[in-house]
Design a protein around this motif. Structure first.
Motif, PDB file in Angstrom:
ATOM      1  N   HIS A   1      11.143 -18.495   2.807  1.00  0.00           N
ATOM      2  CA  HIS A   1      11.683 -19.779   2.351  1.00  0.00           C
ATOM      3  C   HIS A   1      10.521 -20.682   1.945  1.00  0.00           C
ATOM      4  O   HIS A   1       9.356 -20.362   2.205  1.00  0.00           O
ATOM      5  N   THR A   2      10.830 -21.819   1.334  1.00  0.00           N
ATOM      6  CA  THR A   2       9.779 -22.722   0.841  1.00  0.00           C
ATOM      7  C   THR A   2       9.582 -23.954   1.726  1.00  0.00           C
ATOM      8  O   THR A   2       8.819 -24.854   1.367  1.00  0.00           O
TER       9      THR A   2
ATOM     10  N   TYR B   1       5.713 -25.142   2.641  1.00  0.00           N
ATOM     11  CA  TYR B   1       4.581 -25.042   1.721  1.00  0.00           C
ATOM     12  C   TYR B   1       3.713 -26.295   1.771  1.00  0.00           C
ATOM     13  O   TYR B   1       2.483 -26.228   1.645  1.00  0.00           O
TER      14      TYR B   1
ATOM     15  N   HIS C   1       5.374 -17.524  -0.846  1.00  0.00           N
ATOM     16  CA  HIS C   1       6.835 -17.491  -0.742  1.00  0.00           C
ATOM     17  C   HIS C   1       7.309 -16.133  -1.219  1.00  0.00           C
ATOM     18  O   HIS C   1       7.222 -15.803  -2.413  1.00  0.00           O
TER      19      HIS C   1
END
Length: 289
Positions: free
Chosen positions: A125-126, A129, A141
């Protein structure tokens, strides 16, 4: 003058003279023992030892030290490793959408409490980040769709392995990475991947384990850190802890307490790995404090 320091770890069939031979070898090679721990397991008939020492004789090279010890180790059927005590292991963190363990490990790393090099953060998932960027750590990712085929999973896992191998990673930490690794992936990471989970397994499997625990009126919650194997959540246990709870606490409170325990347990396990305090004993571990 700062002398080179090493950590020697070994296991071998239990027999007379192991400590005498190891300490005598080190003394004879200009080494000074800083600390030492040992354990003889009557059940497996194996002996385990960890020695932290300094090489004070400049005439003895690293190559000579290793070659000479290899000769003695072979004579006593030792499985041994000699580590540079000042080396910071290269580590990769894997996470999904729950970030308390990731955040805790990053803080310990940044504060100097965890002597490692974090080479990358990998996620399906992001969500994290920006957190990775705040620590100047590369974020990868690598999504994996719900119900993805075995082939798609193999492709995604190969990308993970490529990152691990290209960075010469020594430890992979599943900091609440909510994907089941394939047997092939587990094999590739044997002895160098640590996972964290709530200790309710297998009693409370599936979603919202702390809510399930609340429904059952549990009085203890906890967490377990263990090596990753092909047997889901059944790898050799490294560290555990528990916290008492009571009837007045709702599931949200239990979740918060449980997450605190998970952070502490995982951090302890990672630190033990980094300091070469963990030796495998079949399906168990010997962890020298």
């Amino acid at each position: 003058m700062m002398h080179p320091e090493y950590i020697l770890t070994l296991s071998c069939p239990d027999q007379r003279g192991i400590v005498h031979n190891v300490s005598g070898f080190l003394a004879g090679h200009g080494c000074n023992i800083i600390d030492s721990a040992q354990f003889g397991d009557a059940q497996s008939a194996l002996f385990f030892m960890r020695v932290h020492f300094a090489l004070e004789d400049a005439a003895i090279s690293d190559a000579v030290l290793r070659a000479d010890f290899a000769s003695m180790g072979e004579s006593m059927q030792m499985d041994w490793q000699l580590h540079d005590a000042r080396h910071k292991p290269r580590m990769v963190l894997m996470v999904s959408k729950i970030g308390h363990c990731l955040n805790d490990l990053l803080f310990r790393f940044k504060s100097g409490l965890l002597p490692v090099e974090i080479k990358a953060i990998i996620s399906n998932h992001t969500d994290f980040y920006q957190l990775a960027a705040s620590y100047n750590i590369p974020f990868h990712h690598l999504p994996l769709a719900v119900g993805a085929s075995a082939e798609a999973k193999r492709v995604q896992e190969q990308k993970v392995l490529d990152i691990i191998e290209s960075n010469q990673v020594e430890l992979v930490v599943l900091a609440r990475y909510m994907q089941i690794l394939s047997p092939e992936m587990c094999t590739a990471l044997t002895g160098r991947a640590i996972n964290i989970h709530h200790s309710f397994l297998p009693s409370f499997k599936g979603a919202k384990p702390y809510y399930q625990a609340h429904e059952r009126g549990v009085k203890l919650i906890g967490a377990t850190a263990h090596f990753v194997t092909g047997d889901l959540d059944e790898g050799p246990i490294i560290e555990q802890d528990v916290e008492r709870v009571d009837h007045a606490m709702g599931p949200e409170t239990l979740t918060a307490i449980g997450r605190d325990v998970e952070c502490v347990v995982l951090a302890r396990a990672v630190k033990c790995f980094v300091e070469h305090r963990i030796l495998l004993n079949a399906h168990k571990t010997v962890v020298f404090k």
